[in-house]
Write an enzyme that holds these catalytic residues in place. Structure first.
Site, PDB file in Angstrom:
ATOM      1  N   GLU A  76       0.830  -1.207   0.000  1.00  0.00           N
ATOM      2  CA  GLU A  76       0.000   0.000   0.000  1.00  0.00           C
ATOM      3  C   GLU A  76       0.863   1.255   0.000  1.00  0.00           C
ATOM      4  OE1 GLU A  76      -2.552   2.209  -0.691  1.00  0.00           O
ATOM      5  OE2 GLU A  76      -3.620   0.432  -0.011  1.00  0.00           O
ATOM      6  N   ASP A 123       1.090   3.965  -3.154  1.00  0.00           N
ATOM      7  CA  ASP A 123       0.690   5.362  -2.961  1.00  0.00           C
ATOM      8  C   ASP A 123       1.812   6.323  -3.349  1.00  0.00           C
ATOM      9  OD1 ASP A 123      -1.746   4.497  -2.017  1.00  0.00           O
ATOM     10  OD2 ASP A 123      -1.226   4.720   0.100  1.00  0.00           O
ATOM     11  N   SER A 168      -7.040   1.904  -4.125  1.00  0.00           N
ATOM     12  CA  SER A 168      -5.864   2.504  -3.491  1.00  0.00           C
ATOM     13  C   SER A 168      -5.030   3.293  -4.478  1.00  0.00           C
ATOM     14  CB  SER A 168      -4.972   1.415  -2.886  1.00  0.00           C
ATOM     15  OG  SER A 168      -5.401   1.057  -1.612  1.00  0.00           O
ATOM     16  N   ILE A 215     -18.229   6.626 -17.765  1.00  0.00           N
ATOM     17  CA  ILE A 215     -18.204   5.168 -17.816  1.00  0.00           C
ATOM     18  C   ILE A 215     -19.648   4.669 -17.824  1.00  0.00           C
ATOM     19  CG2 ILE A 215     -17.257   3.067 -16.794  1.00  0.00           C
ATOM     20  CD1 ILE A 215     -15.157   5.232 -17.564  1.00  0.00           C
ATOM     21  N   GLY A 247     -23.774   9.757 -17.129  1.00  0.00           N
ATOM     22  CA  GLY A 247     -23.699  10.700 -16.018  1.00  0.00           C
ATOM     23  C   GLY A 247     -23.182  10.023 -14.765  1.00  0.00           C
ATOM     24  N   ASP A 262     -22.897   7.692 -11.548  1.00  0.00           N
ATOM     25  CA  ASP A 262     -23.452   6.409 -11.111  1.00  0.00           C
ATOM     26  C   ASP A 262     -22.684   5.938  -9.882  1.00  0.00           C
ATOM     27  OD1 ASP A 262     -21.161   4.630 -12.025  1.00  0.00           O
ATOM     28  OD2 ASP A 262     -21.778   5.435 -13.966  1.00  0.00           O
TER      29      ASP A 262
END
Length: 546
Positions: free
Chosen positions: A252, A256, A451, A492, A505, A507
């Site tokens: 992680e 990042d 992440s 998407i 739009g 979602d």
């Protein structure tokens, strides 16, 4: 005797037993622990007014010093807490940030804390690790109850999960050989990020475990022909930069740092390491938001868990910390989770991840991105749940109401009487099969998960801040307002994350969509901004999988 005194319960502090935990014994009365107390704001009466103002586009950010002076804790309340501590044999750990962060850290024995807060602390075993826990509410003497808004640290059960997914090896195939993976700076090109490298900005990253190795950073960015960004670590509540193995939380941390650093290498990156408890998480956030030394203009958070796993006092105090960030112009980008519409809760219902569900953060969902020649070929909702590979989190909060800026966007009704805030707000490449090439503890790997989307958006915000010459701040009211008339997103419209499907739009799978960075900046500034020419964008060929 304290039993003769009137104690008042702290609203929302009730804890339930942890499922699967087994009681071992009472906590040792002499065990030393630290507890964080959150104080009320001097401007409690102005909180609704501030929230209303933040919901409208064009909010004028309040300078950090001015905000902390107006909305911080009252010095008189701090003196009362010192009196409270002395009365119960506790010590105040002076940090110098008590008033700004509205947080006082007390240290002392389990015995004295039990008396001060009228609780019983016990040790439990659990598959995720042993912890000190409590059941029921926290109470304080009546004369202090008006000034205390939350108490964190008596219970130190693990609070959050990192939201990354790794391409797993299988017979004869190494873990890092995904054919559709990308370097993070390539993803920035695909999403038409504007020219810039984040110079002059600071990106804060919250981590609740793991660590990074400087050699990895040197080797990773060197392979991308990118200058190694300045990366420093800050210790919170005893949390430290503690790298171990590639399969730990190091994955992680490195995901990042490497995503943010590859996209905005000119920005300073400050990693705030804290224990994985509600106390550590909250203290890391308030420290980052009020960090007057490093002054991050954007914060990336890739940890969280279902709203149902949090106490009401935690939800409230985290949300207030994010409101403070928004008021001061600090953008907070949060991963929306990797377990689809259920968020990993096995009760047959829909759940959203917190802190992504706070109305004062930018919730970041996930897509599967297929690209060629730096152009999107196809992009759909990330959902590999059927194969055990995860899916982008999203849905409707059961806690936080529908914000004004989401009105008219077709957010489904919440499952209960409360809530209504739709998650996520935006999205980006998160599918491990089209994921990011990273280097973790000397090992090349491909990682995905939401992440990756939080630091990707944080880097975009840093570049936009650089281009604008000031923080863009709390993006949500602005991006929803401009989404009606202007672009800035790749909408998407295919796929689902379980119970919610993509649509034209907004979602509850991918929010407004993945970024068109140059168009988004143009929409926010009202000025046309070209995407970065190839010569000006971070260079670097595909990293070798060797």
């Amino acid at each position: 005797m304290t039993s003769a005194r009137k104690f008042n319960a702290i609203s929302g502090s009730e804890r339930k037993p942890v499922r699967g935990a087994r009681l071992i014994h009472d906590a040792h009365p002499d065990q030393p622990i630290e507890v964080s107390i959150r104080l009320r704001s001097k401007a409690e009466a102005k909180r609704k007014e501030l929230k209303s103002a933040l919901e409208k586009p064009g909010f004028t950010h309040i300078p950090r010093a001015e905000f902390e002076s107006t909305h911080g804790a009252d010095p008189a309340d701090l003196e009362k807490i010192k009196q409270f501590a002395q009365e119960f044999g506790l010590k105040v750990r002076e940090t110098g940030t008590e008033l700004a962060r509205r947080t006082v850290v007390l240290s002392g024995s389990v015995s004295n804390f039990q008396k001060a807060f009228n609780v019983e602390l016990k040790e439990y075993s659990h598959p995720r690790g042993n912890f000190r826990g409590r059941v029921g509410a926290i109470s304080v003497p009546a004369e202090y109850s008006d000034i205390i808004r939350g108490v964190f640290g008596l219970d130190n059960r693990p609070q959050a999960e990192p939201h990354f997914r790794r391409i797993q090896p299988h017979a004869g195939v190494k873990a890092h050989t995904a054919t559709n993976s990308h370097d993070p700076n390539e993803v920035a090109k695909i999403y038409d990020f504007p020219a810039g490298d984040g110079t002059g900005q600071c990106i804060g990253i919250i981590e609740l475990g793991g660590g990074f190795q400087l050699d990895d950073l040197t080797n990773y960015f060197g392979a991308l022909n990118i200058n190694v960004p300045q990366v420093i670590s800050v210790s919170i509540d005893g949390g430290t930069n503690s790298p171990t193995t590639p399969d730990s939380a190091d994955g992680e941390v490195m995901l990042d740092i490497e995503v943010a650093g590859a996209v905005a290498p000119g920005a300073k990156i400050v990693v705030y390491f804290a224990p994985n408890t509600d106390q550590g998480f909250l203290d890391a956030i308030t420290t980052a938001v009020h960090d007057s030394t490093n002054q991050p203009s954007v914060i990336s958070i890739s940890w969280g868990s279902s709203e149902s796993n949090w106490t009401a006092q935690a939800l409230t105090n985290f949300d207030e910390a994010f409101q403070s960030a928004a008021a001061m112009g600090v953008t907070v980008c949060v991963a929306s989770g990797d377990n689809g519409s259920s968020d990993g809760v096995n009760d047959g219902g829909d759940h959203v991840d917190f802190p992504a569900s706070s109305s004062f953060v930018l919730g970041c969902g996930g897509t599967t991105l297929q690209a060629s020649n730096e152009q999107i070929v196809n992009e759909v909702v990330w959902n590999n749940q059927s194969a055990g590979g995860g899916a982008g989190g999203g849905g409707v909060s059961d806690v936080f109401p529908l914000p004004a800026w989401q009105n008219g966007f077709g957010v489904p009704a919440p499952s209960g009487q409360n809530g209504g805030r739709g998650v996520p707000d935006v999205s980006g490449d998160a599918d491990p099969s089209t994921g990011y090439n990273v280097l973790v503890d000397g090992e090349n790997a491909v990682f995905g998960g939401t992440s990756a989307v939080a630091p990707l958006w944080a880097a975009l915000v840093a570049i936009m801040n650089q281009k604008v010459g000031k923080p863009v701040g709390f993006l949500n009211p602005m991006i929803y307002a401009q989404a009606v008339e202007a672009s800035g997103f790749h909408d998407i419209t295919e796929g689902n994350n379980g119970d919610f499907s993509a649509a034209q739009g907004w979602d509850a799978c991918t929010g407004l969509g993945s970024p068109d960075g140059a168009q988004l900046l143009a929409a926010l500034t009202g000025q046309p901004v070209a995407p970065a020419p190839a010569a000006e964008r971070s260079s670097g060929s595909k990293r070798s999988a060797a």
